[in-house]
Motif scaffolding. Structure first.
Motif, PDB file in Angstrom:
ATOM      1  N   ASP A 134      -0.628  18.401  -3.332  1.00 58.91           N
ATOM      2  CA  ASP A 134      -0.923  17.052  -3.829  1.00 58.91           C
ATOM      3  C   ASP A 134       0.165  16.065  -3.417  1.00 58.91           C
ATOM      4  OD1 ASP A 134      -3.227  17.953  -5.086  1.00 58.91           O
ATOM      5  OD2 ASP A 134      -2.275  18.111  -7.062  1.00 58.91           O
ATOM      6  N   GLN A 135       1.407  16.468  -3.549  1.00 64.61           N
ATOM      7  CA  GLN A 135       2.512  15.567  -3.213  1.00 64.61           C
ATOM      8  C   GLN A 135       2.590  15.312  -1.708  1.00 64.61           C
ATOM      9  OE1 GLN A 135       6.297  16.147  -5.074  1.00 64.61           O
ATOM     10  NE2 GLN A 135       5.400  16.533  -7.093  1.00 64.61           N
ATOM     11  N   THR A 136       2.301  16.332  -0.895  1.00 68.60           N
ATOM     12  CA  THR A 136       2.286  16.135   0.558  1.00 68.60           C
ATOM     13  C   THR A 136       1.196  15.148   0.950  1.00 68.60           C
ATOM     14  OG1 THR A 136       3.192  18.339   0.979  1.00 68.60           O
ATOM     15  CG2 THR A 136       1.991  17.293   2.792  1.00 68.60           C
ATOM     16  N   ALA A 137       0.004  15.302   0.372  1.00 70.29           N
ATOM     17  CA  ALA A 137      -1.104  14.398   0.691  1.00 70.29           C
ATOM     18  C   ALA A 137      -0.743  12.957   0.347  1.00 70.29           C
ATOM     19  CB  ALA A 137      -2.372  14.830  -0.045  1.00 70.29           C
ATOM     20  N   GLN A 138      -0.152  12.714  -0.831  1.00 73.25           N
ATOM     21  CA  GLN A 138       0.227  11.352  -1.216  1.00 73.25           C
ATOM     22  C   GLN A 138       1.343  10.822  -0.331  1.00 73.25           C
ATOM     23  OE1 GLN A 138      -1.176   9.160  -3.617  1.00 73.25           O
ATOM     24  NE2 GLN A 138       0.053   7.802  -2.340  1.00 73.25           N
ATOM     25  N   THR A 139       2.308  11.657  -0.038  1.00 70.86           N
ATOM     26  CA  THR A 139       3.417  11.233   0.811  1.00 70.86           C
ATOM     27  C   THR A 139       2.904  10.809   2.176  1.00 70.86           C
ATOM     28  OG1 THR A 139       4.956  12.669  -0.376  1.00 70.86           O
ATOM     29  CG2 THR A 139       5.616  11.955   1.821  1.00 70.86           C
ATOM     30  N   ASP A 176       0.814  -1.216   0.000  1.00 71.70           N
ATOM     31  CA  ASP A 176       0.000   0.000   0.000  1.00 71.70           C
ATOM     32  C   ASP A 176       0.851   1.271   0.000  1.00 71.70           C
ATOM     33  OD1 ASP A 176      -2.355  -1.468  -0.049  1.00 71.70           O
ATOM     34  OD2 ASP A 176      -2.407  -1.619   2.145  1.00 71.70           O
ATOM     35  N   ALA A 177       2.166   1.103   0.045  1.00 72.79           N
ATOM     36  CA  ALA A 177       3.107   2.220  -0.093  1.00 72.79           C
ATOM     37  C   ALA A 177       4.112   1.804  -1.158  1.00 72.79           C
ATOM     38  CB  ALA A 177       3.806   2.501   1.234  1.00 72.79           C
ATOM     39  N   PRO A 178       4.761   2.775  -1.792  1.00 68.84           N
ATOM     40  CA  PRO A 178       5.723   2.432  -2.842  1.00 68.84           C
ATOM     41  C   PRO A 178       6.840   1.522  -2.325  1.00 68.84           C
ATOM     42  CG  PRO A 178       5.276   4.778  -2.843  1.00 68.84           C
ATOM     43  CD  PRO A 178       4.635   4.218  -1.618  1.00 68.84           C
ATOM     44  N   ILE A 179       7.203   0.548  -3.133  1.00 68.42           N
ATOM     45  CA  ILE A 179       8.316  -0.341  -2.795  1.00 68.42           C
ATOM     46  C   ILE A 179       9.604   0.433  -3.065  1.00 68.42           C
ATOM     47  CG2 ILE A 179       9.432  -2.546  -3.316  1.00 68.42           C
ATOM     48  CD1 ILE A 179       6.570  -2.729  -2.036  1.00 68.42           C
ATOM     49  N   PRO A 180      10.488   0.535  -2.074  1.00 69.41           N
ATOM     50  CA  PRO A 180      11.710   1.324  -2.266  1.00 69.41           C
ATOM     51  C   PRO A 180      12.570   0.791  -3.410  1.00 69.41           C
ATOM     52  CG  PRO A 180      11.435   0.721   0.037  1.00 69.41           C
ATOM     53  CD  PRO A 180      10.404  -0.042  -0.739  1.00 69.41           C
ATOM     54  N   GLY A 197       3.098   3.883  -9.588  1.00 67.77           N
ATOM     55  CA  GLY A 197       4.522   4.184  -9.546  1.00 67.77           C
ATOM     56  C   GLY A 197       4.846   5.593 -10.003  1.00 67.77           C
ATOM     57  N   GLU A 198       3.810   6.373 -10.329  1.00 60.39           N
ATOM     58  CA  GLU A 198       3.994   7.738 -10.819  1.00 60.39           C
ATOM     59  C   GLU A 198       3.937   8.738  -9.669  1.00 60.39           C
ATOM     60  OE1 GLU A 198       4.606   8.496 -14.077  1.00 60.39           O
ATOM     61  OE2 GLU A 198       4.618   6.325 -14.424  1.00 60.39           O
ATOM     62  N   ILE A 199       4.556   9.901  -9.877  1.00 62.00           N
ATOM     63  CA  ILE A 199       4.452  10.988  -8.910  1.00 62.00           C
ATOM     64  C   ILE A 199       2.995  11.449  -8.881  1.00 62.00           C
ATOM     65  CG2 ILE A 199       5.148  13.344  -8.352  1.00 62.00           C
ATOM     66  CD1 ILE A 199       7.815  12.751  -9.798  1.00 62.00           C
ATOM     67  N   ALA A 200       2.445  11.587  -7.694  1.00 55.75           N
ATOM     68  CA  ALA A 200       1.039  11.958  -7.523  1.00 55.75           C
ATOM     69  C   ALA A 200       0.918  13.471  -7.423  1.00 55.75           C
ATOM     70  CB  ALA A 200       0.457  11.291  -6.287  1.00 55.75           C
ATOM     71  N   GLY A 201       0.733  14.128  -8.536  1.00 58.34           N
ATOM     72  CA  GLY A 201       0.492  15.554  -8.545  1.00 58.34           C
ATOM     73  C   GLY A 201       1.731  16.382  -8.793  1.00 58.34           C
ATOM     74  N   ALA A 202       1.480  17.615  -9.189  1.00 56.68           N
ATOM     75  CA  ALA A 202       2.571  18.544  -9.489  1.00 56.68           C
ATOM     76  C   ALA A 202       2.696  19.637  -8.439  1.00 56.68           C
ATOM     77  CB  ALA A 202       2.352  19.165 -10.868  1.00 56.68           C
ATOM     78  N   THR A 203       1.737  19.701  -7.508  1.00 55.43           N
ATOM     79  CA  THR A 203       1.779  20.741  -6.483  1.00 55.43           C
ATOM     80  C   THR A 203       2.303  20.166  -5.173  1.00 55.43           C
ATOM     81  OG1 THR A 203      -0.441  20.331  -5.608  1.00 55.43           O
ATOM     82  CG2 THR A 203      -0.255  21.840  -7.520  1.00 55.43           C
ATOM     83  N   VAL A 204       2.790  21.050  -4.314  1.00 55.72           N
ATOM     84  CA  VAL A 204       3.252  20.623  -2.995  1.00 55.72           C
ATOM     85  C   VAL A 204       2.102  20.019  -2.203  1.00 55.72           C
ATOM     86  CG1 VAL A 204       4.204  21.439  -0.802  1.00 55.72           C
ATOM     87  CG2 VAL A 204       5.152  22.268  -2.942  1.00 55.72           C
ATOM     88  N   VAL A 230       9.652   4.946  10.241  1.00 50.47           N
ATOM     89  CA  VAL A 230       9.175   4.864   8.863  1.00 50.47           C
ATOM     90  C   VAL A 230      10.183   5.610   8.004  1.00 50.47           C
ATOM     91  CG1 VAL A 230       7.338   5.467   7.241  1.00 50.47           C
ATOM     92  CG2 VAL A 230       6.766   4.738   9.582  1.00 50.47           C
ATOM     93  N   SER A 231      10.732   4.928   7.013  1.00 42.44           N
ATOM     94  CA  SER A 231      11.691   5.564   6.110  1.00 42.44           C
ATOM     95  C   SER A 231      11.034   6.713   5.368  1.00 42.44           C
ATOM     96  CB  SER A 231      12.204   4.552   5.079  1.00 42.44           C
ATOM     97  OG  SER A 231      13.037   3.611   5.692  1.00 42.44           O
ATOM     98  N   GLY A 232      11.872   7.611   4.878  1.00 45.31           N
ATOM     99  CA  GLY A 232      11.382   8.734   4.099  1.00 45.31           C
ATOM    100  C   GLY A 232      10.509   8.253   2.956  1.00 45.31           C
ATOM    101  N   GLN A 233       9.285   8.743   2.933  1.00 46.80           N
ATOM    102  CA  GLN A 233       8.337   8.393   1.888  1.00 46.80           C
ATOM    103  C   GLN A 233       8.260   9.538   0.888  1.00 46.80           C
ATOM    104  OE1 GLN A 233       6.560   5.275   1.735  1.00 46.80           O
ATOM    105  NE2 GLN A 233       8.227   4.924   3.185  1.00 46.80           N
ATOM    106  N   LEU A 234       8.070   9.171  -0.352  1.00 47.53           N
ATOM    107  CA  LEU A 234       7.971  10.123  -1.447  1.00 47.53           C
ATOM    108  C   LEU A 234       6.556  10.096  -2.018  1.00 47.53           C
ATOM    109  CD1 LEU A 234      11.411   9.235  -3.048  1.00 47.53           C
ATOM    110  CD2 LEU A 234      10.818  11.398  -1.931  1.00 47.53           C
ATOM    111  N   PRO A 235       6.205  11.065  -2.852  1.00 49.08           N
ATOM    112  CA  PRO A 235       4.827  11.165  -3.342  1.00 49.08           C
ATOM    113  C   PRO A 235       4.499  10.258  -4.528  1.00 49.08           C
ATOM    114  CG  PRO A 235       6.087  13.015  -4.133  1.00 49.08           C
ATOM    115  CD  PRO A 235       6.981  12.243  -3.214  1.00 49.08           C
ATOM    116  N   PHE A 236       4.993   9.027  -4.491  1.00 51.23           N
ATOM    117  CA  PHE A 236       4.665   8.093  -5.561  1.00 51.23           C
ATOM    118  C   PHE A 236       3.369   7.363  -5.233  1.00 51.23           C
ATOM    119  CE2 PHE A 236       9.344   8.307  -6.062  1.00 51.23           C
ATOM    120  CZ  PHE A 236       9.370   8.754  -7.382  1.00 51.23           C
ATOM    121  N   ASP A 237       2.506   7.241  -6.217  1.00 56.00           N
ATOM    122  CA  ASP A 237       1.289   6.453  -6.081  1.00 56.00           C
ATOM    123  C   ASP A 237       1.708   4.987  -6.124  1.00 56.00           C
ATOM    124  OD1 ASP A 237      -0.932   4.777  -6.928  1.00 56.00           O
ATOM    125  OD2 ASP A 237      -2.000   6.629  -7.385  1.00 56.00           O
TER     126      ASP A 237
END
Length: 127
Positions: A50-55, A10-14, A41-48, A30-37
């Motif tokens: 959107d990316q914060t919410a996904q992260t 349910d979270a991106p595989i590192p 596997g794509e970046i979720a959004g172009a705004t901070v 919890v290791s640093g998570q990034l805004p990948f769906d």
């Protein structure tokens, strides 16, 4: 005490040599998570925002995989690409995390192209 690796689909595989999370006793990192769906596997959004919410959804997924929740988080570290993003990140962060807020450190750093935020968490669980 045994060190337990926490992982979830349910979270991106590192793509690096790290675990999504590690638990030892009542401590969960919890290791640093990034805004990948995790589904695409794509970046979720172009705004901070959107990316914060996904992260934070990714952080939440690792917390849940370890049997934890936001109420167990004592510290979050937020990495942003620049101070201009702080206000927008704070709004998305407050909506996702909710009060009472854990302690937090925010730092600014260079992230790979297209990525605006990375967040890790430290939680203490009741045994």
């Amino acid at each position: 005490m045994t060190r337990t690796v926490i992982s979830t689909e349910d979270a991106p595989i590192p793509g690096a040599p790290l675990s999504q999370g590690i638990r030892k006793g009542p401590i969960l990192q919890v290791s640093g998570q990034l805004p990948f769906d995790p589904d695409t596997g794509e970046i979720a959004g172009a705004t901070v925002a959107d990316q914060t919410a996904q992260t934070l959804r990714n952080v939440d997924a690792v917390l849940k995989a370890a049997g934890a929740g936001w109420e167990d988080v004592v510290m979050l570290r937020v990495h942003l690409t620049g101070p201009a993003h702080l206000a927008e990140m704070n709004q998305a962060y407050a909506a996702a995390v909710g009060a009472p807020f854990p302690a937090r450190t925010t730092v600014y750093m260079r992230l790979p192209p297209g990525l605006l935020v990375e967040i890790d968490a430290l939680a203490v669980l009741d045994d």
